[in-house]
Design an enzyme around this catalytic site. Structure first.
Site, mmCIF file in Angstrom:
data_model
loop_
_atom_site.group_PDB
_atom_site.id
_atom_site.type_symbol
_atom_site.label_atom_id
_atom_site.label_comp_id
_atom_site.label_asym_id
_atom_site.label_seq_id
_atom_site.Cartn_x
_atom_site.Cartn_y
_atom_site.Cartn_z
ATOM 1 N N GLU A 1 -3.763 1.436 -1.776
ATOM 2 C CA GLU A 1 -4.085 2.566 -1.139
ATOM 3 C C GLU A 1 -3.466 3.722 -1.615
ATOM 4 O O GLU A 1 -3.854 4.767 -1.262
ATOM 5 C CB GLU A 1 -4.092 2.404 0.495
ATOM 6 C CG GLU A 1 -2.557 2.621 0.947
ATOM 7 C CD GLU A 1 -1.679 1.654 0.789
ATOM 8 O OE1 GLU A 1 -2.150 0.488 0.145
ATOM 9 O OE2 GLU A 1 -0.571 1.428 1.261
ATOM 10 N N HIS B 1 0.546 -1.640 -2.997
ATOM 11 C CA HIS B 1 -0.128 -0.840 -2.188
ATOM 12 C C HIS B 1 -1.404 -0.204 -3.102
ATOM 13 O O HIS B 1 -1.235 0.762 -3.453
ATOM 14 C CB HIS B 1 1.084 0.246 -1.872
ATOM 15 C CG HIS B 1 1.855 0.316 -1.021
ATOM 16 N ND1 HIS B 1 1.728 0.258 0.431
ATOM 17 C CD2 HIS B 1 3.010 -0.802 -1.136
ATOM 18 C CE1 HIS B 1 2.798 -0.254 1.130
ATOM 19 N NE2 HIS B 1 3.618 -0.818 0.255
ATOM 20 N N CYS C 1 1.366 -5.862 1.008
ATOM 21 C CA CYS C 1 2.777 -5.868 0.898
ATOM 22 C C CYS C 1 3.542 -6.479 2.109
ATOM 23 O O CYS C 1 3.555 -7.706 2.301
ATOM 24 C CB CYS C 1 3.180 -4.349 0.486
ATOM 25 S SG CYS C 1 5.034 -4.312 0.064
HETATM 26 N N1 GLN Z 1 9.899 -5.024 2.172
HETATM 27 C C1 GLN Z 1 8.983 -4.831 3.364
HETATM 28 C C2 GLN Z 1 8.908 -5.983 4.226
HETATM 29 O O1 GLN Z 1 9.930 -6.845 4.240
HETATM 30 C C3 GLN Z 1 7.683 -4.594 2.483
HETATM 31 C C4 GLN Z 1 7.650 -3.153 1.918
HETATM 32 C C5 GLN Z 1 6.091 -2.694 2.118
HETATM 33 O O2 GLN Z 1 5.204 -3.069 2.652
HETATM 34 N N2 GLN Z 1 6.225 -1.692 1.152
HETATM 35 O O3 GLN Z 1 8.236 -6.077 5.129
#
Ligand code: GLN
Length: 193
Positions: free
Chosen positions: A176, A174, A81
Site C-alpha cells: 500500500e 507494504h 507485514c
Molecule cells: N515487526 C512488526 C511486528 O512484529 C511488523 C512491522 C510492520 O507491520 N511493518 O508486528
C-alpha cells in the site's frame, strides 16, 4: 461480478492506505473493528502495524474466534507485514501470548531482517506481473519455512516475501506504500465472489 465488500481490519496500524487503494479499484471498503462488521465482508485485509498489539486487540474486541471461524470458512484474506505474522502458522520469536491464526503454512521471524536495517526497498519479480514491483519493507518478518501448500509468488535473496495458500495472500512488505496498485488489483481480481 457483484462489487465485493472488502473489510480492512482497523484495530491498529496501516489500514487507511489499504482502504484508499481498494476504493480506487472499485471495491466497497469497510473498516472492521467489530465481529458484526467482520460478518458482513466478502474479503479482508489485515494490515501492517504491530502484530503483538493487533493480536491483543483482536482478543480484547472478541474478534479472534470469529476471525478464525471466517477464515476456516474460506474468507479471502490479504495480510501484509504484521498481517502476515498474524496469519502464519508459527511465529518463531512471538510473544508467548501472541496468536498465530495458522492460515498460511509458514514460519516467520518478526523483524527477521534485523532491527538495525529496520526498513529497505527491493524491486521484486512477482508471479503474474510483467514488470518488477518496487516493494517497501518496514521491520519486516522473515519467512524461514514455507510448507508444500504454499505458493511463493516473490522472494528476496531466496526468502519468500509474497505467498499464497488457497484464499489467503500474505506479503512481508507494504504494497500500500508503493504508489503501485498492481498487487491489490491482482488480489481483487482473484476474488471468486
Ligand atoms: N515487526 C512488526 C511486528 O512484529 C511488523 C512491522 C510492520 O507491520 N511493518 O508486528
Amino acid at each position: 461480478m457483484v462489487t465485493p465488500t472488502v473489510g480492512v481490519l482497523a484495530l491498529q496500524g496501516a489500514f487507511a492506505a489499504h482502504a484508499a487503494i481498494l476504493e480506487s479499484l472499485g471495491a466497497n471498503t469497510v473498516e472492521v473493528r467489530t465481529s458484526e462488521q467482520l460478518a458482513d465482508v466478502d474479503a479482508l485485509v489485515v494490515p501492517g502495524g504491530e502484530s503483538t498489539t493487533m493480536s491483543m486487540l483482536l482478543e480484547r474486541s472478541a474478534m479472534l474466534e470469529p476471525l478464525r471461524q471466517r477464515m476456516a470458512d474460506g474468507l479471502p484474506t490479504f495480510g501484509t507485514c504484521a498481517g502476515m505474522i498474524l496469519l502464519a502458522t508459527e511465529i518463531s520469536d512471538g510473544r508467548p501470548d501472541q496468536h498465530a491464526l495458522g492460515a498460511v503454512d509458514i514460519s516467520v521471524t518478526r523483524n527477521g531482517y534485523g532491527r538495525q536495517i529496520d526498513s529497505f526497498e527491493s524491486d521484486l519479480d512477482v508471479v503474474g506481473l510483467d514488470a518488477p514491483f518496487h516493494a517497501v519493507f518496514i521491520r519486516a518478518p522473515l519467512v524461514g519455512r514455507s510448507g508444500p501448500a504454499v505458493e511463493v509468488l516473490a522472494s528476496v535473496d531466496g526468502d519468500p516475501v509474497l505467498c499464497r495458500q488457497g484464499n489467503v495472500l500474505v506479503s512481508a512488505f507494504h504494497p500500500e506504500l508503493s504508489d503501485d496498485d498492481r498487487i491489490h488489483r491482482q488480489w481483487i481480481e482473484s476474488l471468486d465472489l
